[in-house]
Scaffold this motif. Structure first.
Motif, short mmCIF file in Angstrom:
data_model
loop_
_atom_site.label_atom_id
_atom_site.label_comp_id
_atom_site.label_asym_id
_atom_site.label_seq_id
_atom_site.Cartn_x
_atom_site.Cartn_y
_atom_site.Cartn_z
N LEU A 1 9.13 2.51 4.35
CA LEU A 1 8.93 3.51 5.40
C LEU A 1 7.50 4.03 5.35
O LEU A 1 6.92 4.19 4.27
CB LEU A 1 9.90 4.68 5.22
CG LEU A 1 11.40 4.36 5.20
CD1 LEU A 1 12.19 5.61 4.85
CD2 LEU A 1 11.84 3.78 6.53
N LEU A 2 6.93 4.33 6.51
CA LEU A 2 5.59 4.90 6.60
C LEU A 2 5.71 6.42 6.66
O LEU A 2 6.26 6.98 7.61
CB LEU A 2 4.87 4.38 7.85
CG LEU A 2 3.49 5.01 8.13
CD1 LEU A 2 2.53 4.78 6.97
CD2 LEU A 2 2.92 4.45 9.43
N TYR B 1 -4.87 6.07 2.42
CA TYR B 1 -3.45 5.91 2.10
C TYR B 1 -3.31 5.53 0.64
O TYR B 1 -4.16 4.87 0.05
CB TYR B 1 -2.78 4.88 3.01
CG TYR B 1 -3.11 3.44 2.70
CD1 TYR B 1 -2.34 2.70 1.80
CD2 TYR B 1 -4.17 2.79 3.34
CE1 TYR B 1 -2.63 1.37 1.52
CE2 TYR B 1 -4.47 1.46 3.08
CZ TYR B 1 -3.70 0.76 2.17
OH TYR B 1 -3.99 -0.55 1.89
N GLY B 2 -2.20 5.96 0.04
CA GLY B 2 -1.94 5.67 -1.37
C GLY B 2 -1.02 4.47 -1.53
O GLY B 2 -0.24 4.14 -0.65
N SER B 3 -1.15 3.81 -2.69
CA SER B 3 -0.27 2.68 -2.99
C SER B 3 0.04 2.67 -4.48
O SER B 3 -0.54 3.42 -5.27
CB SER B 3 -0.91 1.35 -2.59
OG SER B 3 -1.80 0.91 -3.60
N SER B 4 0.93 1.77 -4.87
CA SER B 4 1.30 1.62 -6.27
C SER B 4 0.35 0.71 -7.02
O SER B 4 0.59 0.38 -8.18
CB SER B 4 2.73 1.06 -6.37
OG SER B 4 2.84 -0.14 -5.63
N ALA C 1 -1.37 9.06 4.00
CA ALA C 1 -0.28 8.17 4.40
C ALA C 1 0.16 7.37 3.19
O ALA C 1 -0.55 7.25 2.20
CB ALA C 1 -0.73 7.24 5.53
N MET C 2 1.36 6.80 3.31
CA MET C 2 1.90 6.01 2.21
C MET C 2 3.12 5.24 2.70
O MET C 2 3.92 5.74 3.49
CB MET C 2 2.32 6.94 1.05
CG MET C 2 3.05 6.26 -0.09
SD MET C 2 3.60 7.47 -1.32
CE MET C 2 4.75 6.46 -2.25
N ALA C 3 3.24 4.01 2.25
CA ALA C 3 4.49 3.27 2.44
C ALA C 3 5.36 3.58 1.23
O ALA C 3 4.89 3.59 0.10
CB ALA C 3 4.21 1.77 2.52
N GLY C 4 6.64 3.82 1.48
CA GLY C 4 7.52 4.17 0.36
C GLY C 4 8.95 3.80 0.64
O GLY C 4 9.33 3.50 1.79
N ALA C 5 9.78 3.84 -0.41
CA ALA C 5 11.19 3.54 -0.27
C ALA C 5 11.96 4.79 0.17
O ALA C 5 11.54 5.92 -0.13
CB ALA C 5 11.75 3.04 -1.60
N PRO C 6 13.07 4.61 0.89
CA PRO C 6 13.85 5.78 1.33
C PRO C 6 14.21 6.72 0.19
O PRO C 6 14.15 7.94 0.34
CB PRO C 6 15.09 5.14 1.95
CG PRO C 6 14.64 3.79 2.40
CD PRO C 6 13.64 3.34 1.38
#
Length: 329
Positions: free
Chosen positions: A134-135, A162-165, A208-213
């Motif tokens: 999810l964004l 945006y951040g990431s792992s 911003a970040m992509a992440g899991a629910p």
């Protein structure tokens, strides 16, 4: 040896032979000591979310402590993955990792680095989660929709952080897949895992970040984050109002942040059988189901053969995406 000693040894052979099966069986009992479950990310991300309830369930089922060991580093989980790959294949060092497992060796090759490990060194045991990414953006951000975000990114190329792992980890690839499809350029800020990236998003360091629910839902419910889009093929029950990239017209933007348990390729067949059975029980246990449901994730269990097939398909798609994206920082 004299004749008398030889006769004594010969007389004792039947007794020794009768004891051997019992001794072998005692040595073959698995597990006979603590098990370490490596999580190649800090606490707070999808792999950690999957590992802790599963480890607790396995501990109850197997009757030995299952210790979660967060070994972050290297970007995207490469250090922990590599440590698990090099471990003795006896079932006492397992790996709970994410879909980036297959991507990171390709990223090493892309940058002409020494490959830290190969996927072929691992044996899939079971998949436990498979959530669409999810964004997410801060609730205070001006973007109410994905269109708002894209329009702003086009006005300010390379300025929205945006951040990431970590480089070429699951969250990085997801964001670059989206940016490539939308024709925008964002500013990548890598962290050692999704947990630190989420902390940075909440603190305003990144936007911003992509992440899991499971990692985002509590923050959305607290009114601290807003979710703009879903990388899945369809909307998900925990975020029914969030459209997919596909339905918004970005048909090549699809990604899932799955979590699965692995052993080493040379894992003995009896140990693999024991672990597969234990994972089937763990995934169905009320404690695991309840823990995952509480954060908006459903158990997505697959046994080893099905998981291996799923991983082959998913990895091929992700590797193709990495090659299409090319070298990005």
């Amino acid at each position: 040896m004299d004749r008398r000693g030889f006769l004594r040894t010969a007389a004792a052979l039947p007794l020794m032979q009768s004891l051997l099966p019992g001794l072998a069986a005692a040595e073959d009992v698995y597990p006979s000591r603590n098990i370490t479950m490596i999580v190649p990310f800090p606490a707070g991300g999808q792999a950690d979310l999957a590992a802790r309830p599963v480890a607790a369930a396995l501990e109850r089922i197997l009757g030995k402590p299952v210790i979660v060991d967060n070994r972050a580093g290297g970007g995207g989980g490469s250090v922990g993955n590599a440590q698990a790959a090099r471990a003795t294949p006896d079932g006492y060092t397992l790996l709970m990792t994410l879909s980036s497992l297959a991507v990171l060796p390709e990223a090493d090759r892309l940058f002409e680095r020494t490959v830290a490990y190969e996927v072929s060194q691992f044996a899939p045991i079971a998949r436990v989660l498979a959530d669409p990414t999810l964004l997410a953006v801060p609730a205070s951000a001006p973007w109410r929709t994905l269109k708002d975000f894209i329009d702003d990114a086009r006005r300010r190329p390379g300025e929205i952080p945006y951040g990431s792992s970590g480089p070429y980890g699951t969250l990085h690839v997801a964001m670059e897949m989206f940016a490539s499809s939308a024709g925008i350029r964002l500013l990548h800020v890598p962290f050692r895992g999704a947990g630190p990236a989420l902390t940075s998003l909440l603190g305003g360091t990144v936007q911003a970040m992509a992440g899991a629910p499971g990692t985002l839902k509590p923050q959305v419910e607290d009114g601290r984050l807003r979710v703009l889009a879903n990388w899945g093929a369809e909307r998900i029950p925990s975020f029914p109002g969030v459209p997919t990239f596909i339905e918004l017209g970005y048909r090549d933007v699809e990604m899932y942040i799955w979590a699965g348990l692995f052993g080493q390729r040379e894992l003995p067949a009896p140990v693999m059988t024991r672990l597969r059975g234990a994972m089937a029980q763990a995934a169905a246990s009320p404690e695991v189901v309840k823990t995952f449901s509480a954060v908006g994730s459903a158990v997505a269990y697959q046994d080893a053969p099905e998981f291996a097939k799923f991983m082959d398909r998913d990895s091929a798609r992700l590797i193709a995406a990495v090659k299409r994206i090319g070298r990005v920082e």
